[in-house]
Write a protein that holds these residues in place. Structure first.
Motif, PDB file in Angstrom:
ATOM      1  N   HIS A 147      27.986 -14.657 -35.429  1.00  6.93           N
ATOM      2  CA  HIS A 147      27.287 -14.871 -36.706  1.00  6.93           C
ATOM      3  C   HIS A 147      27.864 -16.156 -37.281  1.00  6.93           C
ATOM      4  CE1 HIS A 147      26.029 -14.205 -40.893  1.00  6.93           C
ATOM      5  NE2 HIS A 147      25.328 -13.145 -40.531  1.00  6.93           N
ATOM      6  N   ILE A 148      27.074 -16.885 -38.099  1.00  6.38           N
ATOM      7  CA  ILE A 148      27.582 -18.172 -38.584  1.00  6.38           C
ATOM      8  C   ILE A 148      28.456 -18.045 -39.838  1.00  6.38           C
ATOM      9  CG2 ILE A 148      25.672 -19.471 -37.581  1.00  6.38           C
ATOM     10  CD1 ILE A 148      24.406 -19.702 -40.331  1.00  6.38           C
ATOM     11  N   VAL A 149      28.346 -16.931 -40.568  1.00 11.51           N
ATOM     12  CA  VAL A 149      29.170 -16.761 -41.773  1.00 11.51           C
ATOM     13  C   VAL A 149      30.254 -15.707 -41.552  1.00 11.51           C
ATOM     14  CG1 VAL A 149      29.150 -16.022 -44.196  1.00 11.51           C
ATOM     15  CG2 VAL A 149      27.349 -17.520 -43.341  1.00 11.51           C
ATOM     16  N   PRO A 161      17.122 -15.879 -36.958  1.00 10.46           N
ATOM     17  CA  PRO A 161      15.958 -16.724 -37.240  1.00 10.46           C
ATOM     18  C   PRO A 161      16.261 -18.220 -37.234  1.00 10.46           C
ATOM     19  CG  PRO A 161      15.968 -14.834 -38.704  1.00 10.46           C
ATOM     20  CD  PRO A 161      17.230 -14.757 -37.917  1.00 10.46           C
ATOM     21  N   ILE A 162      17.329 -18.652 -37.894  1.00 10.04           N
ATOM     22  CA  ILE A 162      17.566 -20.098 -37.939  1.00 10.04           C
ATOM     23  C   ILE A 162      17.889 -20.642 -36.548  1.00 10.04           C
ATOM     24  CG2 ILE A 162      19.958 -19.774 -38.769  1.00 10.04           C
ATOM     25  CD1 ILE A 162      17.605 -22.806 -39.396  1.00 10.04           C
ATOM     26  N   GLY A 163      18.597 -19.867 -35.748  1.00 14.78           N
ATOM     27  CA  GLY A 163      18.871 -20.292 -34.371  1.00 14.78           C
ATOM     28  C   GLY A 163      17.586 -20.421 -33.563  1.00 14.78           C
ATOM     29  N   VAL A 201      14.158 -14.754 -48.000  1.00 13.08           N
ATOM     30  CA  VAL A 201      15.527 -14.839 -48.523  1.00 13.08           C
ATOM     31  C   VAL A 201      16.103 -16.250 -48.446  1.00 13.08           C
ATOM     32  CG1 VAL A 201      16.058 -12.419 -47.999  1.00 13.08           C
ATOM     33  CG2 VAL A 201      16.655 -14.200 -46.330  1.00 13.08           C
ATOM     34  N   CYS A 202      15.410 -17.162 -47.790  1.00  6.00           N
ATOM     35  CA  CYS A 202      16.000 -18.496 -47.594  1.00  6.00           C
ATOM     36  C   CYS A 202      16.074 -19.272 -48.911  1.00  6.00           C
ATOM     37  CB  CYS A 202      15.204 -19.284 -46.562  1.00  6.00           C
ATOM     38  SG  CYS A 202      15.884 -20.936 -46.330  1.00  6.00           S
ATOM     39  N   PRO A 203      17.273 -19.748 -49.272  1.00  3.57           N
ATOM     40  CA  PRO A 203      17.437 -20.415 -50.563  1.00  3.57           C
ATOM     41  C   PRO A 203      16.778 -21.796 -50.620  1.00  3.57           C
ATOM     42  CG  PRO A 203      19.451 -20.580 -49.299  1.00  3.57           C
ATOM     43  CD  PRO A 203      18.542 -19.670 -48.537  1.00  3.57           C
ATOM     44  N   VAL A 204      16.483 -22.376 -49.457  1.00  5.83           N
ATOM     45  CA  VAL A 204      15.870 -23.712 -49.452  1.00  5.83           C
ATOM     46  C   VAL A 204      14.486 -23.690 -48.813  1.00  5.83           C
ATOM     47  CG1 VAL A 204      17.972 -25.096 -49.594  1.00  5.83           C
ATOM     48  CG2 VAL A 204      17.231 -24.227 -47.389  1.00  5.83           C
ATOM     49  N   LYS A 205      13.947 -22.478 -48.655  1.00  2.00           N
ATOM     50  CA  LYS A 205      12.581 -22.314 -48.146  1.00  2.00           C
ATOM     51  C   LYS A 205      12.333 -22.973 -46.792  1.00  2.00           C
ATOM     52  CE  LYS A 205      10.408 -21.447 -52.592  1.00  2.00           C
ATOM     53  NZ  LYS A 205       9.219 -21.669 -53.436  1.00  2.00           N
ATOM     54  N   VAL A 206      13.226 -22.759 -45.861  1.00  4.26           N
ATOM     55  CA  VAL A 206      12.954 -23.205 -44.491  1.00  4.26           C
ATOM     56  C   VAL A 206      11.816 -22.324 -43.955  1.00  4.26           C
ATOM     57  CG1 VAL A 206      13.873 -23.385 -42.142  1.00  4.26           C
ATOM     58  CG2 VAL A 206      15.336 -23.939 -44.100  1.00  4.26           C
ATOM     59  N   PRO A 207      10.747 -22.921 -43.410  1.00  3.22           N
ATOM     60  CA  PRO A 207       9.639 -22.105 -42.908  1.00  3.22           C
ATOM     61  C   PRO A 207       9.986 -21.507 -41.543  1.00  3.22           C
ATOM     62  CG  PRO A 207       9.128 -24.440 -42.652  1.00  3.22           C
ATOM     63  CD  PRO A 207      10.481 -24.365 -43.307  1.00  3.22           C
ATOM     64  N   LEU A 208      10.852 -20.504 -41.557  1.00  2.00           N
ATOM     65  CA  LEU A 208      11.407 -19.990 -40.295  1.00  2.00           C
ATOM     66  C   LEU A 208      10.321 -19.370 -39.421  1.00  2.00           C
ATOM     67  CD1 LEU A 208      14.478 -18.599 -42.120  1.00  2.00           C
ATOM     68  CD2 LEU A 208      14.652 -20.200 -40.214  1.00  2.00           C
ATOM     69  N   ARG A 209       9.547 -18.472 -40.011  1.00  2.00           N
ATOM     70  CA  ARG A 209       8.523 -17.781 -39.229  1.00  2.00           C
ATOM     71  C   ARG A 209       7.541 -18.784 -38.618  1.00  2.00           C
ATOM     72  NH1 ARG A 209       4.957 -13.736 -42.554  1.00  2.00           N
ATOM     73  NH2 ARG A 209       4.754 -15.654 -43.774  1.00  2.00           N
ATOM     74  N   LYS A 257      16.642 -28.522 -43.586  1.00  2.00           N
ATOM     75  CA  LYS A 257      16.947 -28.211 -44.979  1.00  2.00           C
ATOM     76  C   LYS A 257      18.052 -27.156 -45.054  1.00  2.00           C
ATOM     77  CE  LYS A 257      12.799 -26.869 -46.353  1.00  2.00           C
ATOM     78  NZ  LYS A 257      11.643 -26.525 -47.228  1.00  2.00           N
ATOM     79  N   CYS A 258      18.292 -26.478 -43.945  1.00  2.00           N
ATOM     80  CA  CYS A 258      19.190 -25.310 -43.903  1.00  2.00           C
ATOM     81  C   CYS A 258      20.590 -25.609 -44.435  1.00  2.00           C
ATOM     82  CB  CYS A 258      19.286 -24.830 -42.453  1.00  2.00           C
ATOM     83  SG  CYS A 258      20.473 -23.505 -42.207  1.00  2.00           S
ATOM     84  N   ILE A 259      21.111 -24.702 -45.255  1.00  2.00           N
ATOM     85  CA  ILE A 259      22.485 -24.860 -45.752  1.00  2.00           C
ATOM     86  C   ILE A 259      23.438 -23.840 -45.120  1.00  2.00           C
ATOM     87  CG2 ILE A 259      21.805 -25.956 -47.920  1.00  2.00           C
ATOM     88  CD1 ILE A 259      22.346 -23.229 -49.323  1.00  2.00           C
ATOM     89  N   ARG A 260      22.986 -23.185 -44.050  1.00  2.00           N
ATOM     90  CA  ARG A 260      23.840 -22.284 -43.258  1.00  2.00           C
ATOM     91  C   ARG A 260      24.438 -21.134 -44.068  1.00  2.00           C
ATOM     92  NH1 ARG A 260      21.617 -24.929 -39.828  1.00  2.00           N
ATOM     93  NH2 ARG A 260      22.530 -26.147 -38.152  1.00  2.00           N
ATOM     94  N   CYS A 261      23.599 -20.488 -44.861  1.00  2.00           N
ATOM     95  CA  CYS A 261      24.105 -19.353 -45.638  1.00  2.00           C
ATOM     96  C   CYS A 261      24.105 -18.073 -44.813  1.00  2.00           C
ATOM     97  CB  CYS A 261      23.276 -19.175 -46.901  1.00  2.00           C
ATOM     98  SG  CYS A 261      21.627 -18.521 -46.569  1.00  2.00           S
ATOM     99  N   GLY A 262      23.285 -18.030 -43.771  1.00  2.00           N
ATOM    100  CA  GLY A 262      23.262 -16.851 -42.902  1.00  2.00           C
ATOM    101  C   GLY A 262      22.384 -15.707 -43.389  1.00  2.00           C
ATOM    102  N   ALA A 263      21.737 -15.865 -44.536  1.00  2.00           N
ATOM    103  CA  ALA A 263      20.959 -14.742 -45.092  1.00  2.00           C
ATOM    104  C   ALA A 263      19.794 -14.339 -44.194  1.00  2.00           C
ATOM    105  CB  ALA A 263      20.440 -15.106 -46.483  1.00  2.00           C
ATOM    106  N   CYS A 264      19.174 -15.331 -43.551  1.00  2.00           N
ATOM    107  CA  CYS A 264      18.043 -14.995 -42.682  1.00  2.00           C
ATOM    108  C   CYS A 264      18.516 -14.151 -41.504  1.00  2.00           C
ATOM    109  CB  CYS A 264      17.351 -16.272 -42.195  1.00  2.00           C
ATOM    110  SG  CYS A 264      18.424 -17.416 -41.303  1.00  2.00           S
ATOM    111  N   ILE A 265      19.755 -14.358 -41.093  1.00  2.00           N
ATOM    112  CA  ILE A 265      20.317 -13.585 -39.985  1.00  2.00           C
ATOM    113  C   ILE A 265      20.563 -12.151 -40.445  1.00  2.00           C
ATOM    114  CG2 ILE A 265      22.234 -13.457 -38.346  1.00  2.00           C
ATOM    115  CD1 ILE A 265      22.609 -16.480 -38.700  1.00  2.00           C
TER     116      ILE A 265
END
Ligand code: SF4
Lengths: 194, 453
Positions: free
Chosen positions: B147-149, B331-333, B359-367, B302-310
């Motif tokens: 996990h990144i966090v 998801p971010i990976g 949940v992404c704080p910077v609205k990365v369009p993950l899906r 845009k990702c700030i690596r918070c790990g919430a999407c994970i």
């Protein structure tokens, strides 16, 4: 190894359409900031110092010294038993039990205090100690981190840190443990303003 | 080609109790995050501003890099440029060797995982000590983070107890987290005090100040950086923000969204080296600018690596971080590297439920980015799980109303009569889940009966 010019030359232009910089609103919080700060400080594992006068901090320092603890005070008017002016290398501070340091600001929304490198003999003084005592004037409490950063002014050219409670980790089965690598405890004295 | 995600997940899902425990631990993080997000009335507005601020950065990178560099240099730091992983590692090894450094303490940095820095430095005879507790545990286990966090989220305290007993001499059988953490503190203290160089990552690089922010809970980045006379900070170029207000905005979001804390314990802002010491910054591209040249892929930076999407991802929670090929899981990976044909099953380790986007704080369009990878792989005929063979047929069936209703009727019967154990055979990360009970009738049938004319 690339020179700066080579690096820039190798950049492919971004496909993201030129987007204007949005206005970043500075969030604020209403009074009572002192109560809000104390509540959040305790929520992040910090403690409120007993008393709201510099005399109370002096007395606490004297108590600690009388217990034969190593006390480094960087707070004007508060006497420890380590001479700050004698510190030439941060490694020398490895046996410090308590560091007492002035904080220039406090942030109510996250219980943190801002400690500037200019007020420390060496930056590590607030990390290497077993326990940290910070002292802040209640008039220096801001509502949010955004307001605090606005009040800091220039960041380039110096160093400083927002500290919110003691050092902590939850890396072993998500169990919260205080005292990972930095101070095991964090006490903040909030002095009544004059 | 490497093993499929579905195959790798089987190692993890073999122990059902562990899967449940893992999933619950991550959901707890998600719950704490929700509480913090809800505590700020301006949260949604902050997400929108943060997203646009990052789009501004990504569309003005060369100017901002120039500005950041000249300000850092004016503040007494030295800036280096690395086009790829190899250059990055050579630069770092060069700085250390030139000064005769032998022992580096480092705080957590996803970038150094990305470029495989540690093995490179070890080849040059430089000892590297990970100082984040979770990272240190994994270093001693010779295992990558999951996990990144929270890098050791997959491990039980008993496993860590055993490891520490063997490596740092804790009591046999001890597994109390407080005891183990404090034992690690004592042992790491010696490492900090004997290191002659420090490395940190960068959470935000403030262009108009020539300063950067490093956020930790343990205080390991600061403890490391403020002892020796050399500090090297490494950053992907997307870490830039234009100004201090933008950095404050992200500082307000990062810990809240990552672990549900109002702030990390330490937000350290470096704007100059310590007197008599050196501070070097290495700025890395390593494929970023190429990725950003594709609009449908660009916003991952845009990702700030918070790990919430994970934390919120059901596939990650039930499949574990080691089932992914790319070193960043979840998801971010997938959004960063899911189009890699070598790991072509990755883009399918996703239900496209979109919880990550929310949940992404910077609205990365993950899906959307993950779906885009599938599209690209399909065009290249690189579909995993024999999808090349059956997807065209499935397309025909589901494409016609009659075909779809027949297939659904078959599924309803199938799910009713097939035993759970057999159903679980069906697949990958869903093995430890039970299929839902099928409804007795189709929606179309129900609608005709209840609402129809
Ligand atoms: S993509 Fe968004 S939610 Fe996921 S780690 Fe990055 S910032 Fe956090």
């Amino acid at each position: 190894m690339a020179s700066k010019e080579e690096f820039f030359a190798s950049l492919t232009p971004s496909a993201i359409e030129p987007t204007p910089m949005p206005e970043v609103a500075v969030a604020t919080r209403d009074a009572p900031l002192r109560e809000h700060f104390i509540e959040v400080l305790e929520g992040v594992g910090g403690r409120l110092g007993q008393g709201d006068d510099l005399g109370d901090v002096k007395q606490r320092a004297a108590e600690l010294v009388s217990q034969n603890l190593q006390v480094l005070s960087l707070m004007e008017g508060v006497q420890g038993n380590r001479d700050p002016s004698a510190v030439s290398d941060p490694h020398e501070l490895k046996d410090v039990d308590y560091t007492i340091a002035p904080a220039r600001l406090a942030v109510a929304e996250n219980g943190s205090v801002w400690i500037s490198g200019e007020d420390l003999v060496t930056r590590n003084a607030v990390f290497i100690c077993e326990h940290l005592i910070a002292v802040v004037d209640e008039n220096r409490i801001t509502g949010t981190m955004s307001e605090a950063v606005r009040r800091l002014g220039k960041l380039g050219g110096g160093w400083g840190v927002f500290i919110s409670g003691p050092s902590k980790t939850a890396d072993i089965e998500q169990a919260l443990v205080m005292g990972a690598h930095g101070a095991r405890s964090m006490t903040v004295y909030v002095l009544r303003g004059v | 080609m490497s093993q499929t995600h579905a195959r790798k997940v089987e190692t993890f899902t073999a122990d059902e109790a562990r899967v449940d425990w893992h999933s619950a631990a991550l959901l707890a993080l998600r719950d704490k995050r929700d509480l913090q997000a809800k505590s700020l009335p301006e949260w949604e507005q902050m997400r929108e501003t943060a997203s646009r601020m990052k789009l501004y950065v990504l569309s003005h990178l060369p100017e901002l890099l120039e500005q950041f560099t000249s300000n850092c240099e004016a503040n007494g730091m030295e800036v280096h440029w690395a086009r790829d992983a190899k250059e990055h590692n050579e630069i770092v090894a060069g700085i250390l060797k030139e000064r005769g450094k032998k022992k580096l303490v480092k705080s957590k940095s996803m970038l150094t995982e990305e470029v495989h820095l540690v093995p490179h430095l070890e080849k040059h005879g430089i000892e590297c000590i990970e100082t984040d507790l979770g990272e240190r545990i994994l270093q001693l286990r010779e295992e990558p983070p999951s996990h990144i966090v929270v890098p050791a989220i997959h491990l039980k305290k008993e496993e860590i107890g055993e490891l520490f007993h063997e490596k740092i001499g804790t009591q046999a059988g001890a597994s109390d987290p407080t005891y183990l953490t404090h034992a690690a503190r004592e042992s790491m203290r010696q490492e900090f005090l004997s290191a002659d160089a420090a490395m940190t990552g960068v959470n935000m690089a403030i262009a108009d100040e020539g300063a950067f922010v490093v956020c930790t809970n343990e205080g390991n980045a600061d403890m490391g950086a403020h002892l020796p006379d050399l500090h090297i900070a490494v950053m992907g170029m997307e870490k830039l923000v234009p100004d201090a207000d933008s950095a404050a905005l992200l500082m307000r979001m990062l810990a809240r969204n990552a672990t549900g804390q109002p702030s990390t314990s330490y937000n350290s802002i470096f704007g100059a080296p310590r007197p008599g010491c050196q501070l070097h910054i290495v700025i890395v591209d390593n494929g970023r600018s190429l990725r950003m040249a594709d609009r449908r892929h660009a916003e991952i930076y845009k990702c700030i690596r918070c790990g919430a999407c994970i934390n919120t991802c059901p596939v990650y929670r039930r499949g574990g971080g080691h089932s992914y090929d790319y070193f960043i899981p979840g998801p971010i990976g997938l959004a960063i590297a899911g189009d890699n044909p070598e790991a072509n099953s990755e883009a399918w380790a996703c239900t496209l439920n979109g919880s990550c986007n929310n949940v992404c704080p910077v609205k990365v369009p993950l899906r959307e980015t993950i779906a885009y990878h599938r599209e690209q792989l399909a065009q290249q005929k690189q579909l995993p799980y024999h999808k090349n063979a059956y997807m065209p047929l499935a397309g025909k069936i589901f494409g016609s109303p009659r075909g779809l209703s027949m297939a659904m009727a078959a599924a309803r019967v199938g799910l009713r009569i097939m035993p759970q154990t057999l159903q679980r055979r069906i697949g990958g990360w869903s093995k430890s889940r039970d299929f839902p009970k099928p409804p007795a009738e189709s929606f179309a049938h129900w609608y005709r009966k209840n609402r129809g004319e």
